[in-house]
Design an enzyme around this catalytic site. Structure first.
Site, mmCIF file in Angstrom:
data_model
loop_
_atom_site.group_PDB
_atom_site.id
_atom_site.type_symbol
_atom_site.label_atom_id
_atom_site.label_comp_id
_atom_site.label_asym_id
_atom_site.label_seq_id
_atom_site.Cartn_x
_atom_site.Cartn_y
_atom_site.Cartn_z
ATOM 1 N N LYS A 133 1.255 -1.500 0.563
ATOM 2 C CA LYS A 133 0.070 0.298 0.093
ATOM 3 C C LYS A 133 1.098 0.918 0.228
ATOM 4 C CE LYS A 133 -3.043 2.908 0.705
ATOM 5 N NZ LYS A 133 -4.287 2.981 -0.532
ATOM 6 N N CYS A 157 -3.574 11.242 1.164
ATOM 7 C CA CYS A 157 -2.900 9.880 0.912
ATOM 8 C C CYS A 157 -1.483 9.680 0.261
ATOM 9 C CB CYS A 157 -3.618 8.854 0.349
ATOM 10 S SG CYS A 157 -5.454 7.879 0.205
HETATM 11 N N1 SAJ Z 1 -1.656 14.449 -8.877
HETATM 12 C C1 SAJ Z 1 -1.069 15.773 -9.795
HETATM 13 N N2 SAJ Z 1 -0.827 15.026 -10.864
HETATM 14 C C2 SAJ Z 1 -1.103 14.179 -11.307
HETATM 15 C C3 SAJ Z 1 -2.167 12.812 -10.846
HETATM 16 C C4 SAJ Z 1 -2.505 13.410 -9.392
HETATM 17 O O1 SAJ Z 1 -0.530 16.635 -9.057
HETATM 18 O O2 SAJ Z 1 -0.721 13.232 -12.809
HETATM 19 C C5 SAJ Z 1 -2.457 15.534 -7.626
HETATM 20 C C6 SAJ Z 1 -3.766 15.089 -7.288
HETATM 21 O O3 SAJ Z 1 -4.009 16.544 -7.901
HETATM 22 C C7 SAJ Z 1 -3.996 15.252 -6.001
HETATM 23 C C8 SAJ Z 1 -2.878 14.147 -5.515
HETATM 24 O O4 SAJ Z 1 -1.757 14.429 -6.638
HETATM 25 O O5 SAJ Z 1 -3.947 16.538 -4.892
HETATM 26 C C9 SAJ Z 1 -3.370 12.691 -5.686
HETATM 27 O O6 SAJ Z 1 -4.541 12.795 -6.079
HETATM 28 P P1 SAJ Z 1 -3.943 11.119 -7.202
HETATM 29 O O7 SAJ Z 1 -5.481 11.043 -7.504
HETATM 30 O O8 SAJ Z 1 -3.406 10.356 -7.665
HETATM 31 O O9 SAJ Z 1 -4.786 10.449 -6.293
HETATM 32 P P2 SAJ Z 1 -5.371 10.559 -4.259
HETATM 33 O O10 SAJ Z 1 -5.208 10.725 -3.674
HETATM 34 O O11 SAJ Z 1 -7.261 11.091 -4.712
HETATM 35 O O12 SAJ Z 1 -6.121 8.468 -4.326
HETATM 36 C C10 SAJ Z 1 -5.031 7.959 -4.364
HETATM 37 C C11 SAJ Z 1 -4.871 7.194 -4.699
HETATM 38 N N3 SAJ Z 1 -3.896 5.694 -5.096
HETATM 39 C C12 SAJ Z 1 -2.608 5.395 -6.516
HETATM 40 O O13 SAJ Z 1 -2.614 6.407 -6.928
HETATM 41 C C13 SAJ Z 1 -1.683 4.851 -6.243
HETATM 42 C C14 SAJ Z 1 -5.707 5.649 -4.613
HETATM 43 O O14 SAJ Z 1 -5.884 4.677 -5.240
HETATM 44 C C15 SAJ Z 1 -5.873 5.671 -3.561
HETATM 45 O O15 SAJ Z 1 -6.364 4.436 -3.020
HETATM 46 C C16 SAJ Z 1 -5.501 6.538 -2.294
HETATM 47 O O16 SAJ Z 1 -4.802 7.290 -2.711
HETATM 48 C C17 SAJ Z 1 -5.413 6.537 -0.956
HETATM 49 O O17 SAJ Z 1 -6.580 5.602 -0.592
HETATM 50 O O18 SAJ Z 1 -4.454 5.699 -0.873
#
Ligand code: SAJ
Length: 432
Positions: free
Chosen positions: A215, A269
């Site tokens: 995780k 996360c």
């Molecule tokens: N972000 C960027 N650039 C990107 C992708 C995301 O700046 O290309 C930013 C987003 O805007 C946000 C942050 O990263 O601020 C996180 O967003 P996210 O969509 O990447 O992830 P979360 O936090 O919504 O969910 C993540 C997911 N983990 C992964 O993709 C490895 C999800 O599957 C998990 O269940 C979740 O964390 C968790 O609960 O751990």
């Protein structure tokens, strides 16, 4: 999928993960009790409503509550399966804080009986599931816990991290593969039988520590990759190159897949979990640590860029578009957008207007700053400066004709057609 009306399940923690999980389990025919320490959450769920915004969750919760399959309480009751979905924050020194997990285990201990299964879903430092086992052994010496006397045990204990993406939770709860780490293989098999009730993805079993580290690894992987994109955005700015175009072009290479830069990384996360790895092995995590610092540093960079832009146009109202930590959700936790908007509101007071379709009032950090909440149309009419902080669909949809005269800092790359002279980059810092 299996259905068994006899199964009683308790879900501890009715937050972004616990409530959807409880509702999905209730839909399988199990009787689910959601336990939460917050009275208003208990009342809201028992009235068939939800306290969080998530696609289709309201309809699902109202249905299972109406059928009597899900109810909430501040008090635990005996059950066959206990799912722990409580927060695991970190302390000021980035040390993981598993107090809520241990409190949940203590609560369970009071009603635990032979044959029960306990599953921890909260993101946790490696070793936490074994600590839960040790705590239960201490609190309930009458029950044999797993991993202490071979396979013979009265209860099963496993770790199975949630992996769902906010905004797609109900879909991903069903479709994603699950990693199930048992204290013993027998524990893993018992937990697997439970997840098979509602998971369509593959359920893969392993040890509890391997599942815990998996995780943390998933979220650290994403953080490191976003840090690469954010670092590129700084490099591109100093050269006057459009980073979004460079990434689009580089991603045409068959083995390159760069993520998107933004104002930093938010949510509960990805901005948190990598620290659990750094804290566990500080001497071996320079990359993971640096990624965290790069992503946090990007937020400071955006504040500095936005401030330069605002100071170049004294008195002009400024619209900050978005407070959520990412697009199309109402979650402001650890949000870089909120941090940027808050810093600007503190500096420039009533010049700052916030546009956030997922907020009906401004959150507490804006109290006393003079900033106001307005809608996107009012922003287009009255704000010559726009800082795009979140890529909500409603912002993305604003056509170039409505913003071509604006000075824009687009931290999400949603308006690639914005005229270059009105687009703020590091090299154009004093334009305006
Ligand atoms: N972000 C960027 N650039 C990107 C992708 C995301 O700046 O290309 C930013 C987003 O805007 C946000 C942050 O990263 O601020 C996180 O967003 P996210 O969509 O990447 O992830 P979360 O936090 O919504 O969910 C993540 C997911 N983990 C992964 O993709 C490895 C999800 O599957 C998990 O269940 C979740 O964390 C968790 O609960 O751990």
């Amino acid at each position: 999928m299996l259905s068994d009306t006899e199964l009683n399940v308790v879900v501890l923690g009715l937050g972004y993960i616990g409530l959807p999980t409880a509702a999905v389990i209730a839909r399988t025919g199990a009787k689910v009790l959601g336990v939460d320490v917050t009275e208003s959450v208990v009342e809201t769920v028992n009235s068939g409503r939800v306290h969080i915004e998530e696609v289709d969750l309201d309809g699902l919760v109202s249905g299972v509550v109406a059928r009597g399959a899900l109810r909430a309480s501040a008090q635990i009751a005996p059950a066959d399966v206990f799912v722990i979905a409580v927060p695991t924050p970190f302390a000021a020194d980035h040390a993981p804080d598993i107090t809520y997990v241990l409190q949940a285990a203590t609560t369970i201990a009071a009603v635990l009986k032979a044959g029960d299964t306990i599953i921890l879903e909260s993101t946790s430092p490696v070793g936490t599931t074994e600590r839960v086992r040790d705590l239960l052994a201490q609190l309930r010496p009458d029950l044999r816990v797993p991993g202490r006397a071979g396979e013979a045990a009265d209860v099963a204990i496993a770790y199975c991290p949630e992996r769902v993406l906010p905004g797609r939770i109900l879909v991903e709860l069903i479709d994603n593969d699950r990693v199930i780490g048992g204290i013993t293989p027998r524990c893993a098999r018992k937990a697997l039988t439970f997840y098979r009730r509602f998971v369509r993805g593959a359920c893969v079993t392993t040890t509890a520590p391997a599942a815990e580290m998996t995780k943390l690894t998933e979220n650290a992987f994403r953080d490191v990759n976003i840090a690469f994109a954010n670092e590129l955005s700084l490099v591109a700015d100093t050269m006057g190159v459009d980073v979004w175009e460079v990434i689009r072009l580089a991603n045409r290479h068959p083995r390159v897949n760069i993520l998107q830069p933004g104002p930093g990384v938010g949510g509960h996360c990805i901005a948190v979990d990598p620290w659990f790895l750094v804290h566990a092995a500080p001497d071996h995590t320079p990359l993971i640590r640096t990624a965290r610092l790069v992503n946090d540093g990007k937020t400071d960079h955006v504040i500095a860029q936005a401030s330069a832009m605002i100071e170049a146009r004294p008195d002009a109202p400024v619209a900050c578009l978005g407070l959520a930590f990412k697009a199309n959700i109402d979650d402001f936790r650890e949000s870089p957008a909120l941090k940027v908007a808050q810093a600007l509101a503190q500096r420039y007071g009533e010049r700052v207007r916030i546009v956030e379709p997922y907020a009906s009032t401004l959150p507490a950090p804006f109290d006393g700053t003079g900033a106001t909440l307005i809608d996107i149309d009012t922003a287009i009419e009255g704000c010559p400066i726009m800082i795009v902080l979140v890529d909500h669909d409603v912002f993305r949809s604003v056509p170039v004709e409505e913003r071509s005269d604006k000075l824009v800092l687009d931290t999400r790359g949603i308006w690639p057609d914005q005229p270059a002279a009105a687009r703020q980059t590091e090299s154009l810092r004093l334009v305006g």
